[in-house]
Write a protein that holds these residues in place. Structure first.
Motif, PDB file in Angstrom:
ATOM      1  N   ASN A 146     -17.554 -19.408   5.734  1.00  0.00           N
ATOM      2  CA  ASN A 146     -18.556 -20.013   4.859  1.00  0.00           C
ATOM      3  C   ASN A 146     -19.896 -19.320   5.113  1.00  0.00           C
ATOM      4  O   ASN A 146     -20.042 -18.526   6.042  1.00  0.00           O
ATOM      5  N   GLY A 147     -20.859 -19.606   4.268  1.00  0.00           N
ATOM      6  CA  GLY A 147     -22.131 -18.912   4.331  1.00  0.00           C
ATOM      7  C   GLY A 147     -22.860 -19.056   5.645  1.00  0.00           C
ATOM      8  O   GLY A 147     -23.654 -18.176   6.028  1.00  0.00           O
ATOM      9  N   ASN A 148     -22.613 -20.123   6.369  1.00  0.00           N
ATOM     10  CA  ASN A 148     -23.310 -20.361   7.639  1.00  0.00           C
ATOM     11  C   ASN A 148     -22.727 -19.575   8.803  1.00  0.00           C
ATOM     12  O   ASN A 148     -23.306 -19.555   9.891  1.00  0.00           O
ATOM     13  N   ASP A 149     -21.553 -18.946   8.585  1.00  0.00           N
ATOM     14  CA  ASP A 149     -20.902 -18.214   9.682  1.00  0.00           C
ATOM     15  C   ASP A 149     -21.533 -16.844   9.939  1.00  0.00           C
ATOM     16  O   ASP A 149     -21.433 -16.307  11.034  1.00  0.00           O
ATOM     17  N   SER A 150     -22.179 -16.280   8.929  1.00  0.00           N
ATOM     18  CA  SER A 150     -22.668 -14.903   9.031  1.00  0.00           C
ATOM     19  C   SER A 150     -23.877 -14.803   9.951  1.00  0.00           C
ATOM     20  O   SER A 150     -24.700 -15.712  10.030  1.00  0.00           O
ATOM     21  N   LEU A 151     -23.963 -13.663  10.604  1.00  0.00           N
ATOM     22  CA  LEU A 151     -25.146 -13.393  11.421  1.00  0.00           C
ATOM     23  C   LEU A 151     -25.536 -11.929  11.302  1.00  0.00           C
ATOM     24  O   LEU A 151     -24.705 -11.072  10.977  1.00  0.00           O
ATOM     25  N   ALA A 164     -13.391 -15.733  13.228  1.00  0.00           N
ATOM     26  CA  ALA A 164     -12.762 -14.485  12.793  1.00  0.00           C
ATOM     27  C   ALA A 164     -11.551 -14.806  11.926  1.00  0.00           C
ATOM     28  O   ALA A 164     -10.957 -15.888  12.017  1.00  0.00           O
ATOM     29  N   ILE A 165     -11.183 -13.840  11.088  1.00  0.00           N
ATOM     30  CA  ILE A 165      -9.953 -13.908  10.293  1.00  0.00           C
ATOM     31  C   ILE A 165      -9.099 -12.713  10.696  1.00  0.00           C
ATOM     32  O   ILE A 165      -9.591 -11.583  10.758  1.00  0.00           O
ATOM     33  N   LEU A 166      -7.820 -12.957  10.981  1.00  0.00           N
ATOM     34  CA  LEU A 166      -6.918 -11.907  11.459  1.00  0.00           C
ATOM     35  C   LEU A 166      -5.944 -11.480  10.377  1.00  0.00           C
ATOM     36  O   LEU A 166      -5.616 -12.252   9.469  1.00  0.00           O
ATOM     37  N   SER A 167      -5.471 -10.259  10.495  1.00  0.00           N
ATOM     38  CA  SER A 167      -4.319  -9.849   9.691  1.00  0.00           C
ATOM     39  C   SER A 167      -3.081 -10.535  10.257  1.00  0.00           C
ATOM     40  O   SER A 167      -3.017 -10.872  11.447  1.00  0.00           O
ATOM     41  N   GLU A 168      -2.098 -10.764   9.412  1.00  0.00           N
ATOM     42  CA  GLU A 168      -0.884 -11.469   9.852  1.00  0.00           C
ATOM     43  C   GLU A 168      -0.176 -10.697  10.964  1.00  0.00           C
ATOM     44  O   GLU A 168       0.370 -11.297  11.899  1.00  0.00           O
ATOM     45  N   ALA A 169      -0.182  -9.367  10.889  1.00  0.00           N
ATOM     46  CA  ALA A 169       0.474  -8.562  11.925  1.00  0.00           C
ATOM     47  C   ALA A 169      -0.163  -8.796  13.291  1.00  0.00           C
ATOM     48  O   ALA A 169       0.536  -8.947  14.300  1.00  0.00           O
ATOM     49  N   LEU A 170      -1.490  -8.843  13.335  1.00  0.00           N
ATOM     50  CA  LEU A 170      -2.170  -9.073  14.609  1.00  0.00           C
ATOM     51  C   LEU A 170      -1.965 -10.506  15.087  1.00  0.00           C
ATOM     52  O   LEU A 170      -1.769 -10.753  16.289  1.00  0.00           O
ATOM     53  N   ALA A 171      -1.995 -11.463  14.158  1.00  0.00           N
ATOM     54  CA  ALA A 171      -1.791 -12.861  14.533  1.00  0.00           C
ATOM     55  C   ALA A 171      -0.417 -13.067  15.176  1.00  0.00           C
ATOM     56  O   ALA A 171      -0.281 -13.769  16.177  1.00  0.00           O
ATOM     57  N   ASP A 219      -2.002  -1.855  11.287  1.00  0.00           N
ATOM     58  CA  ASP A 219      -2.039  -3.203  10.717  1.00  0.00           C
ATOM     59  C   ASP A 219      -2.780  -4.255  11.534  1.00  0.00           C
ATOM     60  O   ASP A 219      -2.891  -5.395  11.097  1.00  0.00           O
ATOM     61  N   TYR A 220      -3.252  -3.914  12.715  1.00  0.00           N
ATOM     62  CA  TYR A 220      -3.966  -4.902  13.528  1.00  0.00           C
ATOM     63  C   TYR A 220      -5.444  -4.895  13.130  1.00  0.00           C
ATOM     64  O   TYR A 220      -6.203  -4.000  13.514  1.00  0.00           O
ATOM     65  N   SER A 221      -5.852  -5.898  12.355  1.00  0.00           N
ATOM     66  CA  SER A 221      -7.216  -5.955  11.829  1.00  0.00           C
ATOM     67  C   SER A 221      -7.847  -7.315  12.059  1.00  0.00           C
ATOM     68  O   SER A 221      -7.157  -8.346  12.087  1.00  0.00           O
ATOM     69  N   VAL A 222      -9.176  -7.307  12.218  1.00  0.00           N
ATOM     70  CA  VAL A 222      -9.966  -8.526  12.402  1.00  0.00           C
ATOM     71  C   VAL A 222     -11.176  -8.458  11.468  1.00  0.00           C
ATOM     72  O   VAL A 222     -11.842  -7.419  11.400  1.00  0.00           O
ATOM     73  N   MET A 223     -11.438  -9.542  10.768  1.00  0.00           N
ATOM     74  CA  MET A 223     -12.669  -9.655   9.985  1.00  0.00           C
ATOM     75  C   MET A 223     -13.627 -10.596  10.697  1.00  0.00           C
ATOM     76  O   MET A 223     -13.229 -11.703  11.097  1.00  0.00           O
ATOM     77  N   VAL A 224     -14.865 -10.144  10.858  1.00  0.00           N
ATOM     78  CA  VAL A 224     -15.904 -10.980  11.464  1.00  0.00           C
ATOM     79  C   VAL A 224     -17.138 -10.943  10.564  1.00  0.00           C
ATOM     80  O   VAL A 224     -17.498  -9.888  10.033  1.00  0.00           O
TER      81      VAL A 224
END
Length: 409
Positions: A146-151, A164-171, A219-224
């Motif tokens: 959500n908008g409050n998560d960003s820094l 964080a949001i992970l790719s399924e492969a990394l999870a 395939d190991y990815s993380v979104m922050v």
């Protein structure tokens, strides 16, 4: 048909028989390994990046003076999203198949760790809540940011966001057999700060995915949700289907209207990025396929030529057999069985050579093990091709009139 007379005839033509056996063996050994390599390359190219390939493009730029601020970034993205045909846009540090990006260690416990002690090494994408709609990613578990998560921060440096949001492969790698939601991980750049997993996307390939079949790299990815500063910027834009060409130019115009003092890089449709990333793999697959076809053609011509030669040399024998009552079908079966025996000997030798060649390729070039089903399929193909190659000369032998055959010297 008795096997013994055929073997006796082959002993009288050892050179030709040995050549056919060796040719079939080499054809099987080389083609089976080539087909395995081609299949691996095709699978590599066909993997999903997770991105809406046909409708996403990247636009990089450099400010002529000053640095990107939160206000200037928001103004840019608001202008981009207002362009007709744009679905969404997001500021990012990289994108799949780009070749370079932020790679960091991931651990399940706090503290600085060596590479060997880390639970994984992953590609990190610094993108906010607009990333999922802007890239067309499939969220399979949990929720978006959500908008409050960003820094505002720095890539590859603390402080890290809380989520964080992970790719399924990394999870699956980090939490096998369990949901990743709510789990905590630690990033080497800020090893004491817990980061909670809030979502999982189906797929999100790394910038380094091209050229490797190792999922840990591809395939190991993380979104922050981090926004970086500096004078360099990168926006990823998703457009409505079929509106790529007309929308890309309008997006660039919209950004120029917001801040004229900037230099743009090349507009890069993600479909072009993907094509460029896998161009070498496609070229290799095509080149190896051509080599395979040429090798098979040479083998076919060799079998056709040798069988035709044997038919020519055995005209008198064929005439005698026809005079004694042998049918044309029996004559054809004789030559086909003779060829089948040679091809079988070649296949048996070829299996040994194929496995040895595959072991050598695996040791020196990292080629994967030759699957049994591919080797079996290659055996069937080689045997069928061998018999088809001998079919025409055998048919001609069966059609040879007895009187003409008996006149042969």
């Amino acid at each position: 048909m008795q096997i013994a007379p055929i073997l006796a005839a082959l002993k009288r033509s050892k050179t030709g028989a040995v050549l056919v056996v060796l040719q079939v063996a080499l054809t099987l050994a080389i083609t089976s390994n080539i087909l395995s390599i081609v299949q691996a390359r095709v699978a590599l190219v066909m993997r999903s990046t997770g991105v809406d390939t046909e409708n996403v493009f990247a636009l990089g730029f450099r400010l002529d003076a000053g640095a990107i601020t939160r206000a200037s970034r928001d103004a840019d993205l608001a202008a981009v999203r207002a362009v007709p045909g744009v679905v969404d846009a997001v500021a990012a540090n990289s994108y799949p198949l780009r070749g370079t990006g932020w790679v960091d260690g991931v651990s399940l416990t706090p503290g600085v760790k060596s590479i060997q002690e880390q639970n994984a090494s992953a590609a990190f994408y610094a993108m906010d809540e607009h990333a999922i709609p802007a890239l067309g990613l499939a969220l399979v578990e949990g929720s978006n940011f959500n908008g409050n998560d960003s820094l505002e921060g720095n890539f590859n440096a603390g402080p890290m966001p809380n989520v964080a949001i992970l790719s399924e492969a990394l999870a699956r790698h980090l939490f096998p057999g369990a949901s990743a939601l709510g789990k905590v991980l630690y990033v080497s750049s800020d090893a004491s700060r817990p980061v909670s997993v809030v979502g999982v996307v189906k797929a999100l390939q790394t910038p380094m995915a091209a050229g490797t079949i190792d999922p840990a790299i591809s395939d190991y990815s993380v979104m922050v949700p981090i926004h970086g500063g500096g004078s360099l910027g990168l926006y990823l834009v998703r457009v409505q289907s079929g509106r790529m060409d007309i929308t890309m130019g309008k997006v660039r115009q919209a950004l120029s209207a917001v801040e004229p003092a900037r230099s743009f890089g090349k507009l890069k449709p993600f479909a072009d990025v993907r094509d460029a990333a896998y161009r070498k793999d496609r070229s290799l697959a095509i080149a190896l396929s051509v080599v395979c076809l040429v090798l098979v053609l040479v083998t076919v011509l060799g079998i056709v030529g040798l069988t035709s030669f044997w038919v020519s040399r055995r005209k008198r024998q064929i005439g005698v057999r026809r005079a004694l009552g042998a049918t044309g079908g029996a004559i054809a079966r004789y030559f086909l069985l003779e060829n089948a025996l040679l091809c079988t000997f070649g296949v048996l030798l070829g299996v040994v050579v194929a496995e040895a060649l595959n072991a050598w390729l695996a040791t020196h070039y990292g080629v994967s093990h030759l699957p049994a089903w591919q080797l079996l399929a290659s055996i069937v193909i080689v045997l069928l091709i061998g018999q088809l190659a001998a079919a025409t000369p055998a048919w001609r032998a069966s059609r040879l009139p007895p009187t003409e055959a008996l006149r042969a010297v």
